[in-house]
Motif scaffolding. Structure first.
Motif, PDB file in Angstrom:
ATOM      1  N   TRP B  50       0.876  -1.174   0.000  1.00  0.00           N
ATOM      2  CA  TRP B  50       0.000   0.000   0.000  1.00  0.00           C
ATOM      3  C   TRP B  50       0.900   1.206   0.000  1.00  0.00           C
ATOM      4  N   VAL B  51       0.737   2.006  -0.994  1.00  0.00           N
ATOM      5  CA  VAL B  51       1.705   3.059  -1.208  1.00  0.00           C
ATOM      6  C   VAL B  51       1.779   3.995  -0.020  1.00  0.00           C
ATOM      7  N   TRP B  52       0.624   4.386   0.448  1.00  0.00           N
ATOM      8  CA  TRP B  52       0.661   5.438   1.463  1.00  0.00           C
ATOM      9  C   TRP B  52       1.300   4.972   2.756  1.00  0.00           C
ATOM     10  N   THR B  53       1.210   3.661   3.033  1.00  0.00           N
ATOM     11  CA  THR B  53       1.820   3.211   4.272  1.00  0.00           C
ATOM     12  C   THR B  53       3.342   3.273   4.201  1.00  0.00           C
ATOM     13  N   THR B  54       3.892   2.852   3.060  1.00  0.00           N
ATOM     14  CA  THR B  54       5.349   2.985   2.941  1.00  0.00           C
ATOM     15  C   THR B  54       5.725   4.439   3.022  1.00  0.00           C
ATOM     16  N   GLY B  55       4.975   5.246   2.266  1.00  0.00           N
ATOM     17  CA  GLY B  55       5.256   6.678   2.246  1.00  0.00           C
ATOM     18  C   GLY B  55       5.190   7.213   3.649  1.00  0.00           C
ATOM     19  N   LEU B  56       4.185   6.764   4.400  1.00  0.00           N
ATOM     20  CA  LEU B  56       3.993   7.267   5.748  1.00  0.00           C
ATOM     21  C   LEU B  56       5.190   6.930   6.616  1.00  0.00           C
ATOM     22  N   ARG B  57       5.649   5.667   6.471  1.00  0.00           N
ATOM     23  CA  ARG B  57       6.791   5.290   7.299  1.00  0.00           C
ATOM     24  C   ARG B  57       7.987   6.162   6.976  1.00  0.00           C
ATOM     25  N   GLN B  58       8.176   6.345   5.662  1.00  0.00           N
ATOM     26  CA  GLN B  58       9.276   7.211   5.231  1.00  0.00           C
ATOM     27  C   GLN B  58       9.124   8.599   5.826  1.00  0.00           C
ATOM     28  N   ASP B  59       7.895   9.134   5.691  1.00  0.00           N
ATOM     29  CA  ASP B  59       7.645  10.489   6.170  1.00  0.00           C
ATOM     30  C   ASP B  59       7.933  10.593   7.652  1.00  0.00           C
ATOM     31  N   ILE B  60       7.470   9.568   8.388  1.00  0.00           N
ATOM     32  CA  ILE B  60       7.640   9.631   9.840  1.00  0.00           C
ATOM     33  C   ILE B  60       9.109   9.551  10.199  1.00  0.00           C
ATOM     34  N   MET B  66      14.270  15.060  11.074  1.00  0.00           N
ATOM     35  CA  MET B  66      14.301  16.520  10.981  1.00  0.00           C
ATOM     36  C   MET B  66      14.058  17.138  12.350  1.00  0.00           C
ATOM     37  N   MET B  67      13.122  16.524  13.113  1.00  0.00           N
ATOM     38  CA  MET B  67      12.823  17.072  14.424  1.00  0.00           C
ATOM     39  C   MET B  67      14.029  16.948  15.338  1.00  0.00           C
ATOM     40  N   ARG B  68      14.743  15.841  15.195  1.00  0.00           N
ATOM     41  CA  ARG B  68      15.889  15.659  16.081  1.00  0.00           C
ATOM     42  C   ARG B  68      17.043  16.565  15.692  1.00  0.00           C
ATOM     43  N   ARG B  69      16.998  17.013  14.430  1.00  0.00           N
ATOM     44  CA  ARG B  69      18.067  17.920  14.022  1.00  0.00           C
ATOM     45  C   ARG B  69      17.872  19.308  14.610  1.00  0.00           C
ATOM     46  N   THR B  70      16.600  19.642  14.917  1.00  0.00           N
ATOM     47  CA  THR B  70      16.337  20.939  15.528  1.00  0.00           C
ATOM     48  C   THR B  70      15.635  20.709  16.863  1.00  0.00           C
ATOM     49  N   PRO B  71      16.371  20.142  17.839  1.00  0.00           N
ATOM     50  CA  PRO B  71      15.704  19.720  19.086  1.00  0.00           C
ATOM     51  C   PRO B  71      15.070  20.889  19.841  1.00  0.00           C
ATOM     52  N   VAL B  72      15.705  22.055  19.784  1.00  0.00           N
ATOM     53  CA  VAL B  72      15.174  23.177  20.577  1.00  0.00           C
ATOM     54  C   VAL B  72      13.817  23.597  20.029  1.00  0.00           C
ATOM     55  N   ILE B  73      13.769  23.751  18.690  1.00  0.00           N
ATOM     56  CA  ILE B  73      12.504  24.169  18.081  1.00  0.00           C
ATOM     57  C   ILE B  73      11.442  23.114  18.328  1.00  0.00           C
ATOM     58  N   THR B  74      11.814  21.844  18.164  1.00  0.00           N
ATOM     59  CA  THR B  74      10.841  20.774  18.362  1.00  0.00           C
ATOM     60  C   THR B  74      10.328  20.771  19.790  1.00  0.00           C
ATOM     61  N   ALA B 382       9.758  29.731  11.207  1.00  0.00           N
ATOM     62  CA  ALA B 382      11.202  29.927  11.283  1.00  0.00           C
ATOM     63  C   ALA B 382      11.920  28.690  10.760  1.00  0.00           C
ATOM     64  N   ARG B 383      11.402  27.532  11.151  1.00  0.00           N
ATOM     65  CA  ARG B 383      12.061  26.309  10.715  1.00  0.00           C
ATOM     66  C   ARG B 383      11.901  26.134   9.215  1.00  0.00           C
ATOM     67  N   ALA B 384      10.697  26.467   8.727  1.00  0.00           N
ATOM     68  CA  ALA B 384      10.466  26.317   7.303  1.00  0.00           C
ATOM     69  C   ALA B 384      11.395  27.232   6.523  1.00  0.00           C
ATOM     70  N   ASN B 385      11.616  28.428   7.037  1.00  0.00           N
ATOM     71  CA  ASN B 385      12.534  29.332   6.358  1.00  0.00           C
ATOM     72  C   ASN B 385      13.929  28.742   6.320  1.00  0.00           C
ATOM     73  N   GLU B 411       4.992  15.785   9.464  1.00  0.00           N
ATOM     74  CA  GLU B 411       5.812  16.361  10.523  1.00  0.00           C
ATOM     75  C   GLU B 411       4.964  17.126  11.518  1.00  0.00           C
ATOM     76  N   SER B 412       3.994  17.898  10.980  1.00  0.00           N
ATOM     77  CA  SER B 412       3.101  18.646  11.869  1.00  0.00           C
ATOM     78  C   SER B 412       2.283  17.698  12.725  1.00  0.00           C
ATOM     79  N   ALA B 413       1.805  16.627  12.095  1.00  0.00           N
ATOM     80  CA  ALA B 413       0.980  15.674  12.839  1.00  0.00           C
ATOM     81  C   ALA B 413       1.800  15.020  13.949  1.00  0.00           C
ATOM     82  N   LEU B 414       3.066  14.731  13.643  1.00  0.00           N
ATOM     83  CA  LEU B 414       3.950  14.161  14.666  1.00  0.00           C
ATOM     84  C   LEU B 414       4.049  15.103  15.858  1.00  0.00           C
TER      85      LEU B 414
END
Lengths: 110, 886
Positions: B50-60, B66-74, B382-385, B411-414
């Protein structure tokens, strides 16, 4: 043989050709491509890039099942067979195709 | 998968080899014919799962990285979200429970509270009353009726509604299986539970057969009482329990869901009216309270029959009510008339009390939620910028817009999920805190639990904000199909970033404006509490212990009561560590008290005074001197001449020290009755008697020793805790079966009276600190983002000879500029909010300059901190390095 003029498959016929080819008995991907080429007198060439995704799609839909087997010579190969659902599907697709082809022929010959 | 393709290539190559190509050439040709192996594999993978599930895992997985790269913002975003959701859920759940929710009874809309409205106390109709009366518009609305009026109304409207009576809860001494405790008893008519349609947990509830003098005395207990005082005894029904030394049989236990007639209802024991404890112990008017149509001491609730409206019921009840009056009052227009009020939410015990505070708190947490959402928006932008280059890169490598949106959505949902989970924890903590504050030192259960519907509602608000601001950059980036941002170096300000940066500035300014309100409120309430706590009650509050004793409800009759008090006094006096002992009929600093209107006979002017009957040693506990006249002495307690001491300010209002030796009378509501008169023998300094918040006019009378209960106040020469065991022993020596009720120090007693103020101060400070923290994070984020964008410029300045302090001041100016602008924008809000607070909390002065300076100082300090860190960092940049990066 590489020089022969080949016809591109009409959209949607690949699944039918695969099913028909597999209906003869367990066969691997390369075999399917070869057999289609041979039985069509080298007129129909299956794009390798489309074949495998199609096989996997049909497998997911449950009309094909696959297993890894030894081939006579060379490495292990993935052999595809038709499931019960696949046989029904093949029958329906063939009827549909014949109706379609007949209809096209009638229009063209009128 | 890979093998399958390899197998295919193997065959193809073999074919070419057969045609005479060399092995290498054959492999090359096979590969060429097959095409992009990876693409085929990828397409196969897409087909297979199922495409979206693989995609989802990838996304997550990618999102997590990405979140761990910016721990303070997260962390900042998650914390903002959690605080916003948690605090709001807790407060709104409490508001729902206290203000809005129906009683957990079948068809609560059928319930009606029966009141009457009139003008003042009905002196011509009633001699005594128990209940409450409060002004509502031009009328006074009261909730008390005589028992005959209840019986008449119940009978005559029985086709329209089922009317039941109950009393205010009385504090009683209870003993079960030899263990004494104290509880609140509510006397109810036999049909009370059947009218409300309450079910028992087990046993049975009361019926009309129980509600007669002839029937054996039975009682029903609440589920909470059953667990706390009966140790959840499964065989409790049928066992006996002593209430004020009278034996009752426990008929049954109420279902756990029934918390009483309102959240905060303290009643734990229900007895039939004809076996109410107040009928036993007291003398005089109480004894025939149920036959006397001039004693109005019942409260009424009715369940209307299906299809009967309140307007239909009202006239019928009114007629029945009037039929029980001895004679019509002289002014019929002002006579009491029935007024029905919706009863679906029960009595207004906590509702009336907490409405304003809860609404204020609700407003504050809403502001907090707004600040949190703004913070999230700001952080995500700020992060998006910062990620513009990444997004542009992905688009130019062929990533579809939908895919990009999905990635950012994930990412937002996470973030939303993490924030939501943390929010549950915070909601729980705030709810626990709130529950304790609302319950206070009394064992009031409001049965307060977090409301998951509220949580869902508030979470969705926050999640919506999160998604909106999470997706905005993706949408923005995917609209630009050229690789604009890619062309810029790390230090440049592109068109996009300039825009994002500007919106960030406004967000921070807005946040600062809101923070002004929250911080100011926190400062106001904290100062208010500190002011009250440190205010001088007029006496030394240290080393004082109070406890209550209730010999009158434990079998002592009148002659023995005085004896008991005398022996208790003597015994406690002789206890080591106790330096003085006083007895009083009313507990001091207990927020309520005994109030009377007093006057000099013959004068028209009346004065309200807080009254207490005390022993001669009582006043010296608080103050060592009298302003004029003398203290009570032993002889006053038994002398026929009745004497009184008044407070200094009462004397002043009555005309100065000249009132010494004059007579004073207590104005009683009953017409024609002989007013009690006293000789004023002393004038004492004004001290706080009912609460530390005020020093009202006070009147002291001699403690005559016939009261059924008394409060003992002791001054100790050592720390109270050290003397307490000896005091317990002394009381037990006098009567081992008599419990000491609410034994606490004076400091605790004073502090108990400040629950409300403390709740406000603590919660507001909490919210203020949160708001400040969120704003600091927001400001810090924007400033450090903008400095990182200006690295090149700063490097250039430094290279051209700017001093580090020039750089610091450059950045500080920018940060403080935003903060000051926000503060200036916040002050008008503050002014409006201040007016509101002033209206609701009349004894406070919200806009005193010191609080204002304090709050603004805190905000500026916080802004300085938030802007100072990035400024310092920027000033230590190595110019060579930054310029090389350009």
């Amino acid at each position: 043989m590489r020089m022969a003029k080949k016809t591109d498959l009409i959209q949607g016929t690949l699944d039918l050709l695969i099913l028909k080819t597999v209906a003869h008995g367990p066969i691997h991907g390369y075999g399917i491509a070869q057999r289609i080429l041979v039985t069509s007198k080298e007129l129909l060439q299956v794009q390798q890039g489309s074949l495998y995704p199609a096989l996997h799609r049909l497998e997911r839909k449950g009309v094909l099942k696959a297993e890894w087997r030894e081939t006579g010579a060379g490495p292990m190969a993935k052999f595809y067979t038709l499931t019960a659902a696949g046989r029904t599907c093949l029958r329906q697709e063939m009827e549909q195709w014949q109706r379609y082809a007949g209809a096209v022929a009638m229009v063209l010959e009128s | 998968m890979h093998n399958e393709v390899a197998h295919h290539l193997h065959h193809l190559a073999a074919e070419y080899e057969r045609q005479g190509y060399s092995r290498e050439e054959a492999l090359r040709l096979a590969n060429r014919e097959f095409g992009g192996i990876t693409q085929v594999q990828e397409r196969c993978r897409d087909e297979r799962r199922w495409v979206w599930t693989t995609g989802l895992r990838q996304d997550i997985v990618f999102g997590w990285r990405m979140m761990r790269r910016t721990p303070v913002i997260t962390a900042a975003a998650v914390i903002s979200l959690a605080l916003g959701i948690g605090a709001n859920t807790a407060i709104v759940s409490l508001m729902d429970r206290v203000l809005w929710r129906d009683l957990p009874l079948p068809n609560p809309r059928q319930l009606t509270l029966v009141h009457w409205k009139g003008h003042g106390y009905p002196q011509e109709l009633a001699d005594g009353a128990s209940g409450s009366m409060s002004p509502a518009g031009a009328w006074d609305v009261a909730d008390f009726f005589s028992y005959p009026a209840f019986a008449q109304m119940r009978k005559s409207v029985s086709a329209l509604a089922s009317v039941a009576a109950f009393t205010y809860p009385d504090q009683v001494s209870v003993s079960f299986a030899g263990r004494p405790t104290v509880a609140r008893e509510r006397a109810v008519s036999g049909n009370f539970f059947s009218s409300l349609e309450v079910r028992p947990q087990f046993g049975r509830l009361l019926s009309d057969h129980d509600d007669t003098y002839a029937a054996p005395a039975v009682a029903v207990v609440s589920h909470r009482f059953w667990t706390r005082a009966l140790s959840s005894d499964p065989n409790a029904a049928g066992r006996s329990i002593a209430i004020n030394n009278e034996t009752y049989l426990i008929a049954g236990v109420l279902e756990p869901a029934f918390y009483g007639l309102a959240p905060g209802d303290a009643a734990e024991i229900y007895t039939p009216l004809h076996h109410a404890s107040f009928l036993h112990a007291r003398s005089g008017e109480m004894q025939n309270a149920l036959e006397n149509n001039r004693y109005w001491g019942m409260q009424l609730v009715a369940r209307r029959a299906t299809g009967i409206t309140e307007s239909r019921l009202e006239p019928a009840m009114d007629a029945a009510f009037r039929a029980t009056w001895e004679k019509p009052p002289t002014n019929l227009a002002a006579a009491p008339r029935i007024s029905l009020d919706a009863g679906r939410r029960g009595l207004g015990i906590l509702r009336d009390d907490l409405r304003e505070p809860l609404l204020v708190l609700g407003g504050l947490v809403t502001l907090l939620l707004v600040i949190a959402c703004v913070n999230i928006a700001n952080l995500l932008l700020a992060r998006a910028n910062a990620r513009q280059k990444e997004l542009a890169m992905r688009i130019s490598l062929g990533c579809g817009r939908a895919r990009l949106m999905r990635q950012l959505f994930t990412e937002s949902a996470l973030l939303a999920i993490l924030g939501g989970i943390a929010g549950i924890g915070i909601a729980w903590v705030v709810a626990t805190l709130l529950g304790q504050f609302v319950a206070g030192h009394e064992t009031i259960a409001i049965g307060f639990a977090l409301d998951w519907r509220m949580m869902a509602m508030i979470s969705s608000v926050a999640a919506a904000a999160l998604l909106a601001f999470g997706l905005f950059p993706a949408w923005q980036a995917s609209r630009r199909l050229d690789a604009g941002p890619l062309k810029h170096g790390a230090g440049s300000i592109g068109a996009l970033s300039r825009r994002g940066w500007n919106s960030g500035r406004w967000f921070v300014t807005f946040q600062m404006a809101l923070s002004v309100i929250l911080v100011m409120t926190a400062v106001i309430f904290t100062r208010n509490l500190a002011g009250i706590q440190s205010s001088d009650p007029g006496f030394d509050r240290r080393n004082l212990i109070l406890f209550g004793t209730r010999p009158g409800t434990s079998g002592y009759d009148k002659p023995r009561l005085a004896q008991f008090y005398f022996r208790l006094d003597q015994r406690l006096r002789a206890t080591p560590g106790v330096s003085a002992v006083g007895l009083a009929s009313v507990r001091p600093m207990d927020m309520g008290g005994w109030w009377e209107a007093v006057q000099i006979p013959g004068q028209a002017k009346r004065y309200d005074a807080s009254v207490n009957a005390v022993t001669p040693a009582y006043l010296p506990l608080y103050t060592s001197r009298m302003i004029a006249g003398r203290n009570f002495d032993r002889a006053d307690l038994t002398a026929p001449a009745r004497v009184a001491i008044i407070s200094e300010d009462l004397a002043r209002r009555m005309g100065g020290n000249g009132v010494l030796g004059q007579r004073l009378e207590i104005v009683d509501g009953r017409p024609g009755a002989k007013r009690p008169e006293y000789d004023i023998v002393g004038i004492a300094p004004a001290i706080a008697v009912t609460s530390i918040k005020e020093r009202p006019s006070a009147l002291w009378l001699p403690f005559t020793g016939d009261a059924p209960e008394a409060t003992v106040v002791l001054r100790t020469s050592q720390p109270p805790q050290a003397v307490l065991p000896a005091i317990r022993q002394a009381v037990s020596d006098v009567d081992r079966n008599l419990p000491m009720v609410d034994t606490i120090t004076m400091e605790e007693q004073i502090s108990n009276g400040l629950q409300r103020e403390r709740m406000f101060a603590t919660l507001c400070s909490g919210f203020g600190i949160l708001a400040l923290a969120l704003s600091v994070v927001g400001l810090y984020g924007v400033i450090s983002y903008s400095t990182s964008r200006r690295r090149g410029e700063i490097g250039l300045r430094l290279a051209l000879g700017a001093q580090p302090r020039n750089v610091v001041s450059l950045i500080l100016r920018e940060g403080l500029g935003m903060a000051v602008l926000g503060i200036l924008l916040g002050v008008p809000f503050l002014w409006l909010g201040g007016k509101y607070l002033q209206k609701e909390l009349t004894n406070m002065k919200p806009l005193d300059p010191l609080s204002l300076i304090l709050a603004l100082g805190i905000l500026l300090l916080a802004a300085l901190f938030a802007a100072g860190l990035p400024a310092l960092r920027a000033s230590t940049l190595d110019p060579a390095e930054t310029l090389r990066q350009e």
